[in-house]
Scaffold this active site. Structure first.
Site, PDB file in Angstrom:
ATOM      1  N   VAL A   1      29.010  14.268 -48.617  1.00 22.95           N
ATOM      2  CA  VAL A   1      29.961  14.420 -50.030  1.00 22.95           C
ATOM      3  C   VAL A   1      30.576  13.195 -49.998  1.00 22.95           C
ATOM      4  O   VAL A   1      30.995  12.539 -49.040  1.00 22.95           O
ATOM      5  CB  VAL A   1      30.700  15.685 -49.910  1.00 22.95           C
ATOM      6  CG1 VAL A   1      30.038  16.883 -50.029  1.00 22.95           C
ATOM      7  CG2 VAL A   1      31.371  15.666 -48.725  1.00 22.95           C
ATOM      8  N   SER A   2      30.863  12.726 -51.220  1.00 22.04           N
ATOM      9  CA  SER A   2      31.788  11.409 -51.381  1.00 22.04           C
ATOM     10  C   SER A   2      33.037  11.583 -51.345  1.00 22.04           C
ATOM     11  O   SER A   2      33.725  10.864 -50.841  1.00 22.04           O
ATOM     12  CB  SER A   2      31.529  10.973 -52.840  1.00 22.04           C
ATOM     13  OG  SER A   2      30.082  10.610 -52.833  1.00 22.04           O
ATOM     14  N   THR A   3      33.722  12.797 -51.442  1.00 24.50           N
ATOM     15  CA  THR A   3      35.151  13.032 -51.351  1.00 24.50           C
ATOM     16  C   THR A   3      35.223  14.420 -50.655  1.00 24.50           C
ATOM     17  O   THR A   3      34.521  15.040 -50.605  1.00 24.50           O
ATOM     18  CB  THR A   3      35.645  13.006 -52.735  1.00 24.50           C
ATOM     19  OG1 THR A   3      35.227  14.046 -53.540  1.00 24.50           O
ATOM     20  CG2 THR A   3      35.314  11.681 -53.598  1.00 24.50           C
TER      21      THR A   3
ATOM     22  N   GLN B   1      34.781  17.676 -52.612  1.00 23.71           N
ATOM     23  CA  GLN B   1      33.464  18.271 -53.122  1.00 23.71           C
ATOM     24  C   GLN B   1      33.094  19.185 -51.837  1.00 23.71           C
ATOM     25  O   GLN B   1      33.564  19.098 -50.727  1.00 23.71           O
ATOM     26  CB  GLN B   1      32.205  17.048 -52.969  1.00 23.71           C
ATOM     27  CG  GLN B   1      32.213  16.198 -54.141  1.00 23.71           C
ATOM     28  CD  GLN B   1      31.409  15.276 -54.021  1.00 23.71           C
ATOM     29  OE1 GLN B   1      31.250  14.559 -53.006  1.00 23.71           O
ATOM     30  NE2 GLN B   1      30.708  15.199 -55.191  1.00 23.71           N
TER      31      GLN B   1
END
Length: 201
Positions: free
Chosen positions: A9-11, A14
């Protein structure tokens, strides 16, 4: 042969659980058992060598299986995705993308699909290169200076501000090394100064 699930996940906001559930369902339909879960929170723009994915791929062997929910979980750049898929094909690592429905193994269909993606990546790279060259040529034709503005470098600015003193030192027979030590600059900066500003008088 181990089956490994890779989740990214990017952050922190999420949720990775959705990816886990997707992969569990996929594994069940294929009769696969997940031996290891690899999760990380990192931008897909970060190169795989700087993520857990890089070492993971290097350690995987022929016959191992890697499962992701989407190809984009591997990277956000098409070029790197192609590099990863090429690596998997070379090492006979089976790669599944559950949502995309892709299965990259040693079959002829997988090789054809990988070749198609590779061709797209190469075309994209060439087009970007061509657009960059055309943009630079257009700016030059319009008389716009390309590159570092003259005097923007701090060290170079020192030499510019002391141009008369440098000229006097040269007339006195001082060496380039002496001048560089005096003003605490490198020979590269000095020769850039001479090249851009011509003979010092």
């Amino acid at each position: 042969m181990p089956v490994i699930a890779y989740l990214r996940v990017s952050t922190e906001k999420q949720h990775i659980e959705n990816q886990k559930e997707e992969i569990r369902r996929f594994a069940e339909t294929r009769g696969l058992t997940i031996d290891r879960w690899v999760t990380e929170t990192v931008s897909g723009k970060t190169q795989n060598k700087d993520r857990k994915l890089g070492p993971l791929l290097r350690k995987m062997n022929s016959g191992d299986t890697l499962i992701v929910t989407e190809i984009s979980r591997l990277s956000r750049t098409l070029t790197e995705i192609m590099s990863i898929m090429g690596h998997c094909l070379e090492k006979n690592i089976i790669l599944y993308s559950t949502k995309d429905g892709y299965a990259f193994d040693n079959s002829i269909n997988s090789k054809v699909l990988a070749f198609a993606f590779g061709l797209v990546a190469e075309i994209e790279h060439n087009l970007m290169s061509m657009r960059t060259k055309e943009a630079l040529a257009l700016r030059r034709a319009e008389g716009i200076h390309i590159g570092r503005p003259a005097g923007s470098n701090v060290k170079l600015r020192i030499l510019i501000d002391n141009r008369k003193e440098i000229a006097a030192m040269l007339r006195q027979g001082r060496t380039v090394n002496h001048i560089c030590r005096t003003f605490n600059v490198s020979r590269t900066v000095y020769y850039t100064f001479r090249k851009e500003y011509g003979p010092i008088k």
